[in-house]
Design a protein around this motif. Structure first.
Motif, short mmCIF file in Angstrom:
data_model
loop_
_atom_site.label_atom_id
_atom_site.label_comp_id
_atom_site.label_asym_id
_atom_site.label_seq_id
_atom_site.Cartn_x
_atom_site.Cartn_y
_atom_site.Cartn_z
N PRO A 146 4.30 89.83 22.67
CA PRO A 146 5.40 89.97 21.71
C PRO A 146 6.69 90.39 22.42
O PRO A 146 6.68 90.82 23.58
N ILE A 147 7.81 90.27 21.72
CA ILE A 147 9.09 90.79 22.18
C ILE A 147 9.30 92.14 21.51
O ILE A 147 9.15 92.26 20.29
N ILE A 148 9.63 93.15 22.29
CA ILE A 148 9.84 94.50 21.76
C ILE A 148 11.34 94.78 21.66
O ILE A 148 12.05 94.75 22.67
N VAL A 149 11.80 95.04 20.45
CA VAL A 149 13.21 95.32 20.20
C VAL A 149 13.39 96.78 19.82
O VAL A 149 12.58 97.34 19.07
N SER A 150 14.44 97.40 20.33
CA SER A 150 14.77 98.76 19.90
C SER A 150 16.25 99.01 20.19
O SER A 150 16.98 98.08 20.55
N GLY A 151 16.68 100.25 20.02
CA GLY A 151 18.10 100.54 20.09
C GLY A 151 18.58 101.18 21.37
O GLY A 151 19.75 101.60 21.44
N PHE A 152 17.73 101.30 22.39
CA PHE A 152 18.11 101.84 23.70
C PHE A 152 18.60 103.28 23.62
O PHE A 152 19.29 103.75 24.52
N ALA A 153 18.26 103.98 22.55
CA ALA A 153 18.68 105.38 22.39
C ALA A 153 17.63 106.30 23.00
O ALA A 153 16.61 105.86 23.53
N TYR A 154 17.88 107.61 22.90
CA TYR A 154 16.92 108.60 23.34
C TYR A 154 15.63 108.50 22.52
O TYR A 154 15.60 107.94 21.43
N GLY A 155 14.56 109.07 23.04
CA GLY A 155 13.34 109.24 22.27
C GLY A 155 12.49 107.99 22.17
O GLY A 155 12.17 107.33 23.18
N VAL A 156 12.12 107.63 20.95
CA VAL A 156 11.22 106.51 20.71
C VAL A 156 11.79 105.22 21.29
O VAL A 156 11.07 104.43 21.92
N ASP A 157 13.09 104.99 21.11
CA ASP A 157 13.70 103.73 21.56
C ASP A 157 13.46 103.47 23.04
O ASP A 157 12.88 102.46 23.42
N ILE A 158 13.93 104.37 23.87
CA ILE A 158 13.86 104.13 25.30
C ILE A 158 12.41 104.15 25.79
O ILE A 158 12.05 103.42 26.72
N TYR A 159 11.56 104.94 25.15
CA TYR A 159 10.16 104.96 25.57
C TYR A 159 9.48 103.63 25.26
O TYR A 159 8.70 103.13 26.06
#
Length: 367
Positions: free
Chosen positions: A145-158
């Protein structure tokens, strides 16, 4: 999209009172952004939702200087972009009425893969959240799959980090232009992300990571993917807003449950309680609800499974299904003495190994 078309589209987006919804409506009715500026007042008045104020603001010539400045930045930095009417524009975003007119991108993004999920959550990720995120992404990694997130601290960057460890394409949706990175401490991850994935943003080079930009950014995170997963969230938080947007876009939403006393599980528990999210206890729940099929390239002949290493738990289930032929997941759990929360993960691993397959009604059988 030619440079001229980009120039006029940028100018249109600078017109006061013209956001993405109105800009796209004007372009769709007039043909191009250039033709929007060239259209007579009488023609523009026939477009539903276009009032006299917007028509008047279209006479503002200062927007062209702003568009020219941004165009020169795009050319100088060789920034890629995609227009909402083009084939390479994210397919699911096209179905969102308020999606960006133009998306800028950096890296090596390929959205042909239909299995796109967004993973969001608190900036104060706990060890529980980290453990779940890592296990989830590792378990679904064989499905690419492709993983999308917001590049922020916490859950995003992990989530981005684990995706890169699993050699999955991962995309960070930014709340600012491509001339900077926020938070700066995450700059060290940029090069690796751009090798297989990268960054998307609708914001210009003069946009700072202001609070309202993060709110706008969230609609891209929710709209681009098949499903949004909330790992951890307090009772209020940006990830809950993303989940609500995903619901509005008719996307699947998942939330990881936690103890009622845990601060960063309250938001997830509330999403589940109010039926705004599916309960996510393992990768198997995601695969089942999204109806993701295991690759047909997996080995299917039973004789070939003799060379696949099985854990004691998997062997127990395999032996049971060989005797019964097929059985429901709940019955398998009872007969093989497994707790329900654990059986789904074991079955998913066996499915990925190509030794069992799912059937309608939560049934499974040996291949």
């Amino acid at each position: 999209m030619t440079q001229s078309e980009l120039y006029y589209t940028l100018a249109l987006l600078q017109v006061e009172g013209v956001g993405d919804v109105i800009a796209k409506k004007l372009i769709q009715n007039c043909g191009t952004a250039e033709e929007v500026f060239a259209s007579k007042k009488a023609q523009l008045q026939t477009i539903d939702g276009i009032g006299s104020v917007v028509i008047q603001k279209l006479q503002d010539k200062s927007v062209f200087a702003k568009a020219e400045a941004e165009l020169q930045f795009i050319i100088k930095e060789n920034i890629s972009f995609t227009f909402f009417q083009e084939d390479n524009y994210p397919e699911r975003l096209k179905n969102c009425y308020d999606s960006p007119t133009i998306l800028f991108q950096a890296g090596n993004i390929n959205l042909e893969n239909r299995r796109i999920i967004s993973i969001v959550g608190t900036r104060q990720i706990t060890s529980y959240g980290m453990e779940f995120t890592k296990k989830l992404i590792e378990d679904i990694a064989p499905l690419n799959p492709i993983i999308v997130s917001g590049f922020a601290y916490g859950v995003d960057i992990y989530a981005h980090q684990v995706a890169m460890e699993c050699e999955l394409q991962t995309i960070g949706v930014l709340a600012h232009g491509l001339n900077q990175i926020y938070p700066k401490v995450h700059k060290k991850y940029m090069a690796k992300m751009e090798q297989n994935g990268g960054f998307l943003t609708e914001f210009w080079s003069n946009a700072n990571p202001d609070r309202e930009n993060f709110i706008k950014r969230n609609r891209i995170v929710a709209g681009i993917s098949e499903a949004t997963i909330v790992i951890e969230s307090a009772e209020r938080g940006g990830s809950l807003a993303t989940a609500n947007l995903a619901n509005d876009y008719n996307r699947d939403v998942f939330a990881v449950p936690g103890r009622i006393t845990d601060k960063y599980s309250q938001g997830c528990n509330n999403l589940i309680k109010t039926q705004r999210a599916n309960l996510l206890s393992s990768a198997a729940d995601l695969v089942y609800i999204l109806n993701w099929e295991i690759s047909k390239k997996q080995p299917k002949a039973v004789q070939r499974q003799l060379f696949i290493s099985l854990t004691d738990e998997e062997q127990k289930i395999y032996d049971y299904l060989q005797k019964t032929g097929k059985e429901m997941m709940d019955i398998i759990a009872i007969e093989c003495d497994f707790p329900i929360y654990k059986i789904s993960a074991v079955l998913l691993n066996m499915e990925l190994k190509g030794i069992i397959r799912p059937l309608p009604g939560k049934m499974f059988e040996v291949i």
